[in-house]
Motif scaffolding. Structure first.
Motif, short mmCIF file in Angstrom:
data_model
loop_
_atom_site.label_atom_id
_atom_site.label_comp_id
_atom_site.label_asym_id
_atom_site.label_seq_id
_atom_site.Cartn_x
_atom_site.Cartn_y
_atom_site.Cartn_z
N THR A 116 0.83 -1.21 0.00
CA THR A 116 0.00 0.00 0.00
C THR A 116 0.86 1.26 0.00
N MET A 117 0.27 2.35 -0.46
CA MET A 117 0.93 3.65 -0.42
C MET A 117 1.14 4.07 1.03
N ASP A 118 0.20 3.74 1.90
CA ASP A 118 0.34 4.05 3.32
C ASP A 118 1.61 3.41 3.90
N GLU A 119 1.85 2.15 3.54
CA GLU A 119 3.05 1.50 4.06
C GLU A 119 4.31 2.16 3.53
N LEU A 120 4.33 2.53 2.25
CA LEU A 120 5.49 3.21 1.69
C LEU A 120 5.73 4.54 2.40
N MET A 121 4.68 5.29 2.64
CA MET A 121 4.82 6.58 3.33
C MET A 121 5.30 6.37 4.77
N THR A 122 4.79 5.33 5.42
CA THR A 122 5.24 5.00 6.77
C THR A 122 6.72 4.63 6.75
N ALA A 123 7.13 3.86 5.74
CA ALA A 123 8.54 3.47 5.62
C ALA A 123 9.44 4.69 5.42
N ILE A 124 9.02 5.61 4.57
CA ILE A 124 9.82 6.82 4.33
C ILE A 124 9.98 7.61 5.63
N LYS A 125 8.89 7.82 6.32
CA LYS A 125 8.95 8.53 7.60
C LYS A 125 9.81 7.76 8.61
N GLY A 126 9.67 6.44 8.61
CA GLY A 126 10.44 5.59 9.54
C GLY A 126 11.93 5.66 9.31
N VAL A 127 12.35 5.65 8.04
CA VAL A 127 13.80 5.69 7.78
C VAL A 127 14.38 7.05 8.12
N ILE A 128 13.59 8.10 8.01
CA ILE A 128 14.05 9.43 8.42
C ILE A 128 14.11 9.52 9.94
N LYS A 129 13.07 9.05 10.60
CA LYS A 129 12.99 9.17 12.06
C LYS A 129 13.93 8.20 12.78
N ASP A 130 13.90 6.91 12.37
CA ASP A 130 14.62 5.87 13.10
C ASP A 130 15.85 5.32 12.38
N GLY A 131 16.03 5.69 11.12
CA GLY A 131 17.17 5.18 10.35
C GLY A 131 16.87 3.89 9.61
N HIS A 132 15.69 3.29 9.87
CA HIS A 132 15.30 2.06 9.17
C HIS A 132 13.79 1.86 9.33
#
Length: 181
Positions: A116-132
């Protein structure tokens, strides 16, 4: 502080994928959310290298299976140029081997293109916030069973994948080992 970075400015994204139409659609979908700014689309590794230097994205969404130079090798090259960039591998042929090789190359997340697009957006935010960002599929692929089978041979003194290993990754769409192909 990293969390403030997510909400205070746009996240600059580079899409690397040989599917131009899919890339344009992905750009359009991402930019509906004002937090994301797609700064470029690269159709191959050579252009991605130029674009990373020129456009300075924070996140690269990398197609894993591409002709000539695949996403695994491209990931390695981009991280040599910019070790701070966060690379999210993405493939319609996502399997445990692709995930493990992308992770070994330095990708901080891997997603299925059918996700889903939601998961991709969550992943993008996650890699910025947590590094992965590790979803269940990626976490399962990186478990001990697959690490012993796939990652450890790559890491034991072997700096890069050899051409035969790259060919296996490029062409097998299932979770098979080379001797099973």
């Amino acid at each position: 502080m990293k969390n403030d970075k997510i909400t205070s400015k746009q996240i600059k994204i580079l899409i690397v994928d040989d599917d131009r139409i899919g890339s344009e659609l992905l750009k359009e979908a991402l930019e509906k959310n004002k937090i994301f700014k797609v700064v470029g689309i690269s159709g191959n590794s050579k252009n991605a290298i130029k674009d990373v230097v020129k456009l300075k994205p924070e996140v690269t969404i990398m197609d894993i299976v591409m002709p000539v130079i695949d996403g695994i090798e491209t990931t390695e090259k981009l991280l040599k140029l910019n070790p701070e960039i966060k690379i999210i591998g993405r493939s319609a042929y996502l399997n445990n081997a692709n995930i493990c090789y992308m992770h070994a190359a330095g990708a901080v997340s891997c997603l299925d293109k059918a996700g889903t697009m939601d998961e991709l957006m969550t992943a993008i935010k996650g890699v910025i916030k947590d590094g992965h960002y590790y979803n269940t599929t990626m976490a399962d692929a990186l478990n001990e069973k697959h690490a012993k089978r796939i990652i450890f041979p790559v890491l034991k003194g072997q700096k890069e994948l050899n051409p035969l290993e790259r060919e296996y990754i490029r062409w097998f769409p299932f979770d098979l080992m080379p001797h099973q192909i």
